[in-house]
Write a protein that holds these residues in place. Structure first.
Motif, PDB file in Angstrom:
ATOM      1  N   LEU A 135       0.097  19.779 -16.174  1.00 56.38           N
ATOM      2  CA  LEU A 135       1.421  19.843 -16.809  1.00 56.38           C
ATOM      3  C   LEU A 135       1.724  18.531 -17.525  1.00 56.38           C
ATOM      4  N   ARG A 136       1.829  18.590 -18.864  1.00 51.40           N
ATOM      5  CA  ARG A 136       2.242  17.406 -19.624  1.00 51.40           C
ATOM      6  C   ARG A 136       3.760  17.383 -19.692  1.00 51.40           C
ATOM      7  N   LEU A 137       4.335  16.194 -19.566  1.00 54.74           N
ATOM      8  CA  LEU A 137       5.790  16.057 -19.518  1.00 54.74           C
ATOM      9  C   LEU A 137       6.287  15.035 -20.531  1.00 54.74           C
ATOM     10  N   PHE A 138       5.819  15.128 -21.761  1.00 57.90           N
ATOM     11  CA  PHE A 138       6.283  14.214 -22.800  1.00 57.90           C
ATOM     12  C   PHE A 138       7.777  14.432 -23.055  1.00 57.90           C
ATOM     13  N   HIS A 139       8.463  13.346 -23.385  1.00 56.28           N
ATOM     14  CA  HIS A 139       9.904  13.412 -23.652  1.00 56.28           C
ATOM     15  C   HIS A 139      10.232  12.448 -24.781  1.00 56.28           C
TER      16      HIS A 139
ATOM     17  N   SER B 173       0.848  -1.195   0.000  1.00 57.59           N
ATOM     18  CA  SER B 173       0.000   0.000   0.000  1.00 57.59           C
ATOM     19  C   SER B 173       0.882   1.243   0.000  1.00 57.59           C
ATOM     20  N   ARG B 174       0.256   2.405   0.067  1.00 59.36           N
ATOM     21  CA  ARG B 174       0.950   3.697   0.108  1.00 59.36           C
ATOM     22  C   ARG B 174       1.822   3.923  -1.128  1.00 59.36           C
ATOM     23  N   VAL B 175       1.405   3.376  -2.261  1.00 59.75           N
ATOM     24  CA  VAL B 175       2.140   3.558  -3.506  1.00 59.75           C
ATOM     25  C   VAL B 175       1.553   4.764  -4.246  1.00 59.75           C
ATOM     26  N   SER B 176       2.428   5.579  -4.815  1.00 57.56           N
ATOM     27  CA  SER B 176       2.003   6.725  -5.622  1.00 57.56           C
ATOM     28  C   SER B 176       2.206   6.409  -7.095  1.00 57.56           C
ATOM     29  N   PHE B 177       1.398   7.046  -7.929  1.00 57.68           N
ATOM     30  CA  PHE B 177       1.418   6.777  -9.364  1.00 57.68           C
ATOM     31  C   PHE B 177       1.396   8.110 -10.107  1.00 57.68           C
ATOM     32  N   VAL B 178       2.289   8.262 -11.083  1.00 55.98           N
ATOM     33  CA  VAL B 178       2.383   9.501 -11.853  1.00 55.98           C
ATOM     34  C   VAL B 178       2.346   9.160 -13.340  1.00 55.98           C
ATOM     35  N   SER B 179       1.635   9.975 -14.108  1.00 53.32           N
ATOM     36  CA  SER B 179       1.562   9.804 -15.557  1.00 53.32           C
ATOM     37  C   SER B 179       2.074  11.071 -16.231  1.00 53.32           C
ATOM     38  N   ASP B 180       2.872  10.916 -17.301  1.00 59.04           N
ATOM     39  CA  ASP B 180       3.412  12.097 -17.991  1.00 59.04           C
ATOM     40  C   ASP B 180       2.379  12.796 -18.852  1.00 59.04           C
ATOM     41  N   GLY B 181       1.289  12.086 -19.182  1.00 54.00           N
ATOM     42  CA  GLY B 181       0.203  12.668 -19.955  1.00 54.00           C
ATOM     43  C   GLY B 181      -1.131  12.356 -19.309  1.00 54.00           C
TER      44      GLY B 181
END
Length: 385
Positions: free
Chosen positions: A380-384, A325-333
Motif C-alpha cells: 500500500l503506497r500512501l503518498f500525500h 531499541s524496539r523502534v519501528s520504521f514506516v515508509s509511505d513508498g
C-alpha cells in the motif's frame, strides 16, 4: 468561511466553502484561520481520527506546515516530558498524555503548532494548552468550561474548531491548480492488521504491529516523500517532503537521536536559571546535544544554566545511542535502496513496514536479514500531496 489570508499575507482574498453546505466537516468556534491553518486542521483531524479508530486509543497530533511534527496515542508520560511541562506523570489524563507525547517528539518544531485530538477536550488539556505556544486546535467537542479557558489564549485569536466525528467525505476530491481542476477517487483503504500480514523477514512483535499501524496513519497525512520512526505508541522522528527517500530517513533519524539524547543523564541534569522560558530550555537542550555552539551561543548558554555542564562527549553520545531499541520504521513508498535500512538500523529500528515492489526490494530484504530487522510488506503506497 472567510480566511484571514491565503498561504501568504499578500494573498488577502481567501475563503473556504464546504462541498456540502448543510454538513461541513469542521465548524469554526473561535478566531479566524489562515489558508494553512485550515489545511492543518483538516489534515490533522483526519490523522487523529483514523489513528484512534484503528488502534482504539485516544490520539493527538502536533501539526506544522501541513505535516505532523509529532503524533501519539495515549500512554505513559516519561519524566523528561513531564518535567518540561510541569505535570504529574502519575495523574495525567489520557488525552493530555497523547498530546504531550505528540509534542515531545520534536518540541523545537512544535513551537506554534496546530493541535488535533481525537476526543472531547477536557479542562486538563485546555489548561495545558493555555501554557504552551500554539495557534489552534481541532477536536470533536469541548467539555463545559473549556472554551472559556481557550478564549483567553492569544487575546481570543487562538483558533478553536469543532470536527464532525460522523462526517463522511465525498467519494471524489478535487483541487484547482493554475487553471486546471484535478479530480481523483478518495483513498479509502482501511488501515488494518491485515496490511502487516506479509512478513518477509523475522517476526513482528505485537507492540511493533501497533506502532507500524500508527505510522501508516501518520504518513497517510504527511507530505511525501515521508518516513517515520515510532516507539511505544508515539512518533520519535518524522521526515517529510524530501525529494530523496534516504534524505527523509536520515533527517527523521537525526530527530530520533535528539529525542533519545534528551533523556541522557547529562542533558536531564541541566539546570536552568529562573525565568528561562520553556521553549528556550528545549532549544538549549538541543544545542547542548548538537555540541557545535558558536562563541556567542556558548556565552548565552552559560548565562542560561546554573553551573558548568561541560560538554556531551562523542563517546558518551555513541554509548547512549546504542541503548535505543524496539523502534519501528514506516515508509509511505517503496524503499528503493538498502541504504534506508542501513541508516534506520543506526537509530534502534527492529521492525519495518513498507509497500515493497521496488526493483531492489530483494536488496532491502537482505539488509533486513543482515541487521535482524523484521520486515512487513504492506503493498500500500500512501503518498500525500
Amino acid at each position: 468561511m472567510d480566511m484571514r489570508y491565503g498561504i501568504n499575507p499578500q494573498q488577502s482574498a481567501a475563503h473556504a466553502v464546504p462541498v456540502n453546505p448543510q454538513r461541513p466537516p469542521i465548524r469554526l468556534l473561535q478566531g479566524q484561520p489562515s489558508y494553512i491553518n485550515l489545511l492543518d486542521a483538516l489534515n490533522s483531524w483526519q490523522l487523529v481520527d483514523e489513528a484512534a479508530r484503528t488502534l482504539e486509543r485516544p490520539a493527538a497530533a502536533s501539526f506544522k506546515h501541513v505535516s505532523p511534527a509529532g503524533a501519539a496515542l495515549a500512554g505513559e508520560v516519561d519524566e523528561v516530558t513531564a518535567r518540561l511541562h510541569d505535570v504529574d506523570p502519575a495523574s495525567v489524563g489520557e488525552l493530555t498524555s497523547a498530546y504531550l507525547r505528540a509534542r515531545d517528539a520534536d518540541p523545537k518544531s512544535s513551537y506554534g503548532d496546530f493541535v488535533a485530538v481525537s476526543h472531547e477536550v477536557d479542562v486538563e488539556l485546555a489548561e495545558l494548552l493555555a501554557r504552551v505556544v500554539s495557534d489552534g486546535i481541532v477536536a470533536p467537542g469541548y467539555a463545559p468550561g473549556v472554551r472559556e479557558i481557550l478564549a483567553k489564549k492569544k487575546n481570543g485569536r487562538f483558533l478553536v474548531m469543532e470536527a464532525d466525528a460522523g462526517f463522511e467525505p465525498p467519494d471524489q476530491e478535487s483541487r484547482d491548480v493554475f487553471g486546471m481542476r484535478l479530480t481523483q477517487e478518495r483513498d479509502r483503504v482501511a488501515l488494518t492488521p491485515d496490511l502487516l500480514s506479509d512478513v518477509q523477514v523475522g517476526t513482528l512483535p505485537k507492540e511493533a504491529e501497533s506502532d507500524l499501524l500508527l505510522g501508516l496513519a501518520v504518513l497517510r497525512h504527511t507530505q511525501s516523500n515521508s518516513v517515520c520512526y515510532l516507539r511505544d505508541g508515539m512518533t520519535l522522528g518524522i521526515g517529510a517532503g524530501q525529494q530523496s527517500r534516504v534524505d527523509c530517513t536520515r533527517l527523521a533519524g537525526a530527530k530520533v537521536d535528539t529525542w533519545w539524547l534528551r533523556r541522557h543523564p547529562r542533558v536531564r541534569s541541566l539546570e536552568f536559571r529562573p525565568g528561562v522560558r520553556r521553549q528556550d530550555r528545549v532549544n538549549w537542550q538541543i544545542r547542548f546535544i548538537e555540541g557545535d555552539l558558536t562563541p556567542d551561543e556558548r556565552a548565552r548558554f552559560r548565562a542560561a544554566v546554573i553551573g558548568d555542564p561541560g560538554e556531551l562527549g562523542a563517546d558518551e553520545r555513541t554509548e547512549w545511542l546504542t541503548r535505543l531499541s524496539r523502534v519501528s520504521f514506516v515508509s509511505d513508498g517503496s524503499l528503493p535502496f538498502r541504504d534506508n535500512v542501513d541508516h534506520a538500523r543506526r537509530h534502534g529500528v527492529t521492525s519495518i513496514a513498507e509497500p515493497g515492489g521496488s526493483i531492489r526490494s530483494g536488496d532491502v530484504e537482505e539488509a533486513c536479514r543482515e541487521h535482524g530487522i523484521a520486515l512487513a510488506r504492506t503493498g500500500l503506497r500512501l503518498f500525500h500531496h
